[in-house]
Scaffold this active site. Structure first.
Site, mmCIF file in Angstrom:
data_model
loop_
_atom_site.group_PDB
_atom_site.id
_atom_site.type_symbol
_atom_site.label_atom_id
_atom_site.label_comp_id
_atom_site.label_asym_id
_atom_site.label_seq_id
_atom_site.Cartn_x
_atom_site.Cartn_y
_atom_site.Cartn_z
ATOM 1 N N HIS A 23 0.837 5.210 1.220
ATOM 2 C CA HIS A 23 0.197 6.226 2.056
ATOM 3 C C HIS A 23 0.236 7.559 1.311
ATOM 4 O O HIS A 23 1.245 7.897 0.700
ATOM 5 C CB HIS A 23 0.972 6.430 3.362
ATOM 6 C CG HIS A 23 0.988 5.262 4.290
ATOM 7 N ND1 HIS A 23 0.208 5.204 5.420
ATOM 8 C CD2 HIS A 23 1.711 4.107 4.277
ATOM 9 C CE1 HIS A 23 0.448 4.071 6.075
ATOM 10 N NE2 HIS A 23 1.360 3.381 5.401
ATOM 11 N N HIS A 81 0.839 -1.197 0.000
ATOM 12 C CA HIS A 81 0.000 0.000 0.000
ATOM 13 C C HIS A 81 0.872 1.244 0.000
ATOM 14 O O HIS A 81 1.962 1.248 0.560
ATOM 15 C CB HIS A 81 -0.924 0.022 1.228
ATOM 16 C CG HIS A 81 -0.206 -0.150 2.531
ATOM 17 N ND1 HIS A 81 0.201 -1.378 3.003
ATOM 18 C CD2 HIS A 81 0.185 0.754 3.459
ATOM 19 C CE1 HIS A 81 0.798 -1.227 4.170
ATOM 20 N NE2 HIS A 81 0.822 0.058 4.465
HETATM 21 P P1 AMP Z 1 1.959 0.324 7.491
HETATM 22 O O1 AMP Z 1 1.806 -1.166 7.251
HETATM 23 O O2 AMP Z 1 2.786 0.650 8.684
HETATM 24 O O3 AMP Z 1 2.472 1.065 6.259
HETATM 25 O O4 AMP Z 1 0.555 0.980 7.808
HETATM 26 C C1 AMP Z 1 -0.639 0.297 7.800
HETATM 27 C C2 AMP Z 1 -1.723 1.336 7.957
HETATM 28 O O5 AMP Z 1 -2.977 0.682 7.827
HETATM 29 C C3 AMP Z 1 -1.728 2.053 9.302
HETATM 30 O O6 AMP Z 1 -1.561 3.456 9.091
HETATM 31 C C4 AMP Z 1 -3.104 1.718 9.896
HETATM 32 O O7 AMP Z 1 -3.685 2.787 10.576
HETATM 33 C C5 AMP Z 1 -3.892 1.338 8.647
HETATM 34 N N1 AMP Z 1 -4.991 0.415 8.876
HETATM 35 C C6 AMP Z 1 -4.947 -0.784 9.512
HETATM 36 N N2 AMP Z 1 -6.156 -1.373 9.527
HETATM 37 C C7 AMP Z 1 -6.987 -0.526 8.862
HETATM 38 C C8 AMP Z 1 -8.370 -0.566 8.534
HETATM 39 N N3 AMP Z 1 -9.160 -1.601 8.893
HETATM 40 N N4 AMP Z 1 -8.902 0.475 7.852
HETATM 41 C C9 AMP Z 1 -8.126 1.520 7.490
HETATM 42 N N5 AMP Z 1 -6.814 1.608 7.762
HETATM 43 C C10 AMP Z 1 -6.244 0.607 8.453
#
Ligand code: AMP
Ligand code: ZN
Length: 140
Positions: free
Chosen positions: A102, A100
């Protein structure tokens, strides 16, 4: 594993999300714990853990929408700028193992991120690293 992956479940509509964009190959939705309002995640619908495991066409589809979606986030939040990043691997802070990007809107002086520490190469090390990367890119 794709079967237990929260982002696969969001892509399949099995877990709710605040979707802002969707097409055949990708979906964008708001991060549930935003760095700033409108913090968006853009994901491929198919499960890949890491960016370097994604087929080029999947990355191409994602990349082709980054500007459009980031511009909309910036406009909606009246942001002067934004950061786009892709945490990859635990060392880089990846928590959800479904690739993903951001998109985080920024206001001047918001101190959301500090500038990262910048280093210096020792003599010859820059050329050495570039050579290793070029070798990897040129294949086996
Ligand atoms: P990262 O893997 O550190 O790049 O970030 C994962 C991101 O996913 C974090 O910023 C979380 O807040 C976000 N996240 C996790 N679960 C959900 C969800 N169910 N809906 C929206 N965002 C999510
Ligand atoms: Zn997944």
């Amino acid at each position: 594993m794709a079967g237990e992956c929260i982002f696969c479940k969001i892509a399949a509509g099995e877990v709710p999300a605040e979707k802002i964009y969707e097409d055949d190959s990708l979906i964008a939705f708001l991060d549930i714990s935003p760095i700033s309002p409108g913090h968006t995640l853009i994901i491929p619908k198919r499960h890949y853990s890491r960016l370097d495991e994604c087929p080029e066409e999947v990355i191409g589809d994602l990349a082709s929408k980054l500007g459009l979606i980031a511009g909309a986030v910036a406009q909606a939040g009246d942001y002067a700028g934004y950061n786009i990043f892709c945490n990859t691997g635990r060392a880089a802070g990846q928590v959800v193992d479904h690739v993903h990007f951001h998109i985080v809107g920024r206001h001047p002086g918001d101190k959301v991120f500090d500038r990262w520490p910048s280093g210096r190469y020792e003599e010859g090390r820059m050329e050495e690293m570039a050579g290793k990367i070029r070798k990897t890119l040129s294949g086996p």
